[in-house]
Design a protein around this motif. Structure first.
Motif, short mmCIF file in Angstrom:
data_model
loop_
_atom_site.label_atom_id
_atom_site.label_comp_id
_atom_site.label_asym_id
_atom_site.label_seq_id
_atom_site.Cartn_x
_atom_site.Cartn_y
_atom_site.Cartn_z
N TRP A 363 0.42 -1.39 -0.10
CA TRP A 363 -0.37 0.43 -0.69
C TRP A 363 1.48 1.10 0.49
N ARG A 399 -1.37 -9.02 -7.78
CA ARG A 399 -2.09 -10.23 -6.72
C ARG A 399 -0.84 -10.14 -6.23
N ALA A 400 -1.50 -9.84 -4.78
CA ALA A 400 -0.90 -9.89 -3.80
C ALA A 400 -1.04 -11.07 -2.64
N PRO A 401 -0.80 -11.34 -1.72
CA PRO A 401 -1.87 -11.63 -0.39
C PRO A 401 -2.57 -11.19 0.43
N VAL A 405 1.45 -6.70 3.09
CA VAL A 405 2.93 -7.80 3.17
C VAL A 405 4.20 -7.06 2.09
N PRO A 406 5.19 -6.58 1.89
CA PRO A 406 6.24 -5.93 1.65
C PRO A 406 6.68 -6.48 -0.06
N ALA A 409 7.89 -9.14 -1.65
CA ALA A 409 7.24 -10.28 -1.60
C ALA A 409 7.00 -11.03 -2.61
N LEU A 410 6.28 -9.76 -3.95
CA LEU A 410 5.95 -9.71 -4.74
C LEU A 410 6.55 -10.54 -5.82
N ASN A 414 4.20 -8.58 -10.86
CA ASN A 414 3.51 -7.96 -10.12
C ASN A 414 4.28 -6.66 -9.28
N PRO B 5 2.02 -14.67 -4.86
CA PRO B 5 3.92 -14.96 -4.81
C PRO B 5 2.62 -15.81 -3.06
N ALA B 6 4.14 -16.49 -2.75
CA ALA B 6 4.23 -17.06 -1.42
C ALA B 6 3.40 -15.85 0.13
N SER B 8 4.13 -13.87 2.78
CA SER B 8 5.21 -13.09 3.66
C SER B 8 5.48 -14.04 4.96
N GLY B 333 14.30 -12.31 1.29
CA GLY B 333 13.05 -12.00 0.93
C GLY B 333 12.70 -11.49 -0.50
N ALA B 337 11.26 -13.52 -3.70
CA ALA B 337 10.69 -12.55 -4.83
C ALA B 337 11.46 -12.74 -6.19
#
Lengths: 510, 339
Positions: A363, A399-401, A405-406, A409-410, A414, B5-6, B8, B333, B337
């Motif tokens: 965000w 697309r991200a969980p 998330v940082p 991590a994408l 993305n 993605p996985a 975090s 991390g 990625a």
């Protein structure tokens, strides 16, 4: 054609069934051979796999198992091949950046690559080093003081010093020299000196493989050529069998039916969204260009043509001359802040270095360009920033969980969509894109193209630099071609094809 | 959505990020645990929890808090500021000298002390952000230089005559039962917290620290942001110096280095509290309490004086190690990625 019999003593370097897979397969079962005393040009567009092939041969990228690399009659299975095997086979590499340290002297640059001679007391023996390096330079016909800092040398001299260094330690026995785009950073008139050296090395029985985009030079110096496309060999043989037109056709391939740019309907009458007059930045000089609202203009050009300087100059990240106007108003030369205030957005080529806040949440990365919108009475409303993030992620297909998330991590695709979305949320008048889909998978690439087209339809003027000609063909209404800092071609309508762009990039001036 | 993605590493399966919470509040738990420990130990218990000791424990942290908060601003932008201790020391000398040697009215003397800190911060900011001087060398250089100037002016003697009681009262008396020094330091820390976490400027400051080049390409004036970070640092350190004068009743003649290291420890420890990976004012408050509780407790238990120094050094090393580990995890991390 090259005789493909295995173990042929005539071949100094042969690779068989060499492949490399990252996320997708970038080199597919390549067979390639270098004959002694020959100059062999390796050709192909960006992403054709030629750099990866060379890196595998250098031992810096490990090939997929199952292939064979054979140097001077010694077989190496691809899975056990490494840099030491390459060096043991008298394989010498000069990479595109030459690997020279500008602040240090020529002699120090030699010693860093090999070793410093020592006196009996263990101190560095400067006199012996300078003597040795002077002899090495003379072997290559270079009359240079080894104590000169490399930074003071002319571009050709730097390349020749790098070659002389590569040949340090090679005596009478033939060696293999691999040059990755040796002429890319050289002015056309300085190339001759480099070619003299290459011919001389060939005369001494050495074999040379090199990569180049300048087809005129290839015809001049190469004995054999190999052409790669999409990771596979699509043509190989003696240069006499390959006239330039055939090479261009093989590099470009045939365009598939599919997504093409939607041409803007009707003629635009308003002032151009972006207008350059007598514009100069980096190698660019005296450039004039108009981009209208809703128009997507592609920028093609080789490395060093000034294509990245064009975007950075417009955005105020590089000192520029001449005028840049946005919607008829001249932009002051006042850095990136003035450009952003005028409504220009810039998605740089190197995302990690120039755009990402990798450890910060999605965000925060999404709202970085529109913070003013979330400010009330001097206070920044983080709550509203977070609340708006999910809808922005949906709109720009990120697309991200979760939005929390940082960014790191994408996936790469993305992440790139986040950076693009960051700017598209600001509704820019002008959108500058530098290699927008580099290192991005096919699905994300299509989505990014769709987002760019949507932005253009809403009235954004888009300038997109890409070395991926298929991308330029699919995305652009118009393609300008840069070479040596000049605009040499402006392709419109049905001329926006890979063949025409390739032709324009390679034909002119070289 | 095939290529999601996985999750975090901080998010567990249940959706509640327990591990992240544990990580963020570990130091808070440690402070409380230490407090309970020293309160229960027979050797320290009765004295440790006495109102006098608790009052001293808190009051003594006003000045270190301000000096540590000062260092948060440059560190948010990515730079260590080794000058904060020396700036505080010299600001206290400036105010004391104005009062004692030049009979300046109190408000003006205080303003001069703060202004001195602000000017020093501006000079440092110009050197680092605009002239491109290495921040490590320039802040350390300014600290050393100020230490020498203090010695030259004071001759190594404390200036303690002529300090009006209006000022020293702030260092020793209460407002509604709260030590005034804590009210002043707390108000400054609150303002600093607001600027850093609730304004666009604060967001940009941290953005510069995270990726200066990306921030520049968002149209932000990175150099001005860096300059303002040092101006804020100098100003707050100057306030810290005036508060130091109020607390001690005299200007120190030392060079401020003894104040620098606790501040550095606190700022580094703050990067492993609440907002892991970045310095913050709440983190500094917790880190300062951690150091204060431990030092006070250890002293009461009867450990010899050198233990304090060893503890400060060990805490500094641990803070660096933890911050590094947190950074490593973030990088890993990122690699995952990218790969």
């Amino acid at each position: 054609m090259i005789d493909p019999t295995p173990g042929d003593p005539e071949l100094v370097l042969r690779v068989t069934r060499l492949s490399k897979t990252y996320a997708t397969r970038v080199v597919t079962g390549v067979d390639w051979a270098l004959r002694p005393g020959r100059v062999h040009a390796l050709l192909g567009g960006n992403g054709s796999g030629k750099s990866t092939l060379l890196k595998m041969i250098a031992g810096v990228v490990s090939p997929d198992p199952g292939g064979v690399i054979e140097i001077g009659g010694v077989h190496h299975a691809s899975e056990s091949y490494g840099p030491s095997a390459a060096a043991g086979g008298r394989l010498r590499f000069v990479h595109q950046d030459l690997g020279l340290v500008d602040d240090l002297s020529i002699a120090d640059n030699f010693a860093l690559a090999t070793r410093y001679p020592r006196t009996r007391l263990g101190a560095v023996d400067d006199r012996a080093l300078v003597r040795h390096v002077r002899a090495q330079l003379e072997r290559r016909g270079l009359d240079l003081d080894p104590r000169l800092p490399v930074g003071l040398l002319r571009p050709t001299e730097r390349t020749l010093v790098a070659i002389a260094r590569a040949f340090d330690g090679v005596e009478a026995e033939p060696a293999i020299l691999v040059l990755d785009e040796p002429t890319a950073s050289l002015p056309v008139d300085e190339v001759a000196h480099l070619f003299d050296t290459i011919r001389e090395l060939r005369g001494l029985g050495h074999s040379i493989a090199f990569v180049s985009h300048r087809l005129g030079e290839v015809a001049e110096i190469a004995d054999d050529v190999t052409i790669l496309r999409d990771g596979a060999v699509v043509g190989e043989g003696e240069i006499s069998e390959f006239p330039e037109a055939r090479i261009v056709e093989l590099i470009a391939g045939h365009p598939p039916e599919g997504a093409r740019a939607r041409r803007p309907s009707g003629q635009t009458v308003a002032a151009p969204a972006l207008s350059l007059r007598a514009f100069g930045a980096g190698p660019l000089h005296d450039l004039g260009l108009d981009v209208h609202a809703g128009e997507i203009v592609g920028v093609a050009g080789l490395v060093g043509s000034g294509r990245s300087s064009l975007l950075r100059g417009i955005f105020g990240d590089l000192p520029a001359t001449g005028t840049v106007s946005v919607a008829g108003r001249v932009l002051p030369h006042a850095g990136t802040g003035a450009a952003v205030r005028a409504g220009i957005a810039f998605v740089p080529e190197d995302r990690q270095r120039d755009a990402a806040y990798p450890e910060r949440p999605v965000w925060e990365n999404l709202s970085a360009a529109i913070l003013a919108r979330y400010r009330r009475f001097g206070r920044l409303s983080t709550r509203r920033e977070r609340a708006d993030a999910p809808s922005a992620m949906a709109r720009f297909r990120v697309r991200a969980p979760a939005a929390s998330v940082p960014l790191a991590a994408l996936s790469g695709g993305n992440q790139q969509k986040v950076i693009l979305a960051r700017w598209l949320r600001a509704d820019p008048r002008v959108l500058l894109l530098d290699e927008p889909t580099q290192g991005v998978d096919a699905v994300a690439r299509d989505e990014i193209h769709e987002l760019v087209r949507d932005a253009a339809e809403r009235g954004t003027a888009v300038l997109v630099v890409s070395s991926d000609l298929e991308e330029l063909e699919q995305l652009s209404h118009r393609v300008i071609v840069l070479e040596g800092g000049r605009l040499v071609d402006d392709l419109r309508g049905d001329d926006v094809t890979r063949e025409a762009i390739t032709h324009a990039m390679h034909e002119t001036g070289a | 959505m095939t290529d999601s993605p996985a999750p975090s590493p901080a998010t567990s399966q249940s959706g509640i990020p327990w591990r992240s919470i544990a990580e963020r509040y570990a130091l808070v738990v440690l402070v409380v645990g230490l407090f309970v420990l020293f309160a229960l130990l027979p050797a320290s218990g009765a004295v440790f929890t006495s109102p006098q000791n608790l009052r001293a424990l808190v009051s003594n942290q006003g000045v270190p808090l301000l000096i540590a908060v000062a260092a948060v601003f440059p560190l948010a932008a990515g730079y260590f500021d080794f000058s904060v201790g020396a700036v505080a020391a010299s600001s206290s000398v400036v105010t004391a000298a104005a009062l004692a040697d030049f009979s300046t009215p109190l408000p003006i003397a205080v303003a001069l002390g703060v202004l001195f800190g602000m000017i020093t911060g501006t000079v440092l900011g110009l050197l680092i952000a605009y002239a491109g001087v290495n921040p490590f060398i320039s802040t350390l250089g300014v600290a050393t230089l100020l230490g020498g100037v203090i010695f030259a002016y004071t001759g190594g003697l404390r200036i303690s005559a002529g300090i009006p009681t209006e000022l020293t009262d702030i260092g020793s008396r209460d407002w509604l039962g709260v030590p005034r020094v804590i009210v002043v330091a707390g108000a400054v820390a609150l303002a600093a917290w607001w600027i850093l976490s609730q304004t666009v400027f604060g967001r940009r400051l941290y953005a510069v620290g995270s990726n200066a080049r990306a921030t520049h390409l968002l149209g932000v004036n990175v150099r001005r942001t860096q300059l303002l970070a040092f101006v804020a640092s100098g100003t707050i350190a100057g306030l810290g110096g005036v508060l130091l004068l109020a607390r001690n009743g005299g200007a120190t003649s030392d060079n401020g280095m003894m104040m620098l290291f606790p501040a550095l420890t606190a700022v580094l420890l703050s990067t492993i509290v609440i907002h892991v990976g970045r310095p913050s004012v709440p983190g500094v408050v917790i880190a300062i309490l951690f150091i204060a509780v431990t030092v006070s407790g250890l002293t009461l238990v009867g450990t010899p004086p050198w233990v304090n120094q060893v503890f400060n050094g060990a805490a500094l090393l641990l803070a660096v190690a933890f911050a590094r580990l947190a950074g490593l995890r973030a990088t890993r991390g990122r690699k995952k990625a990218a790969g």
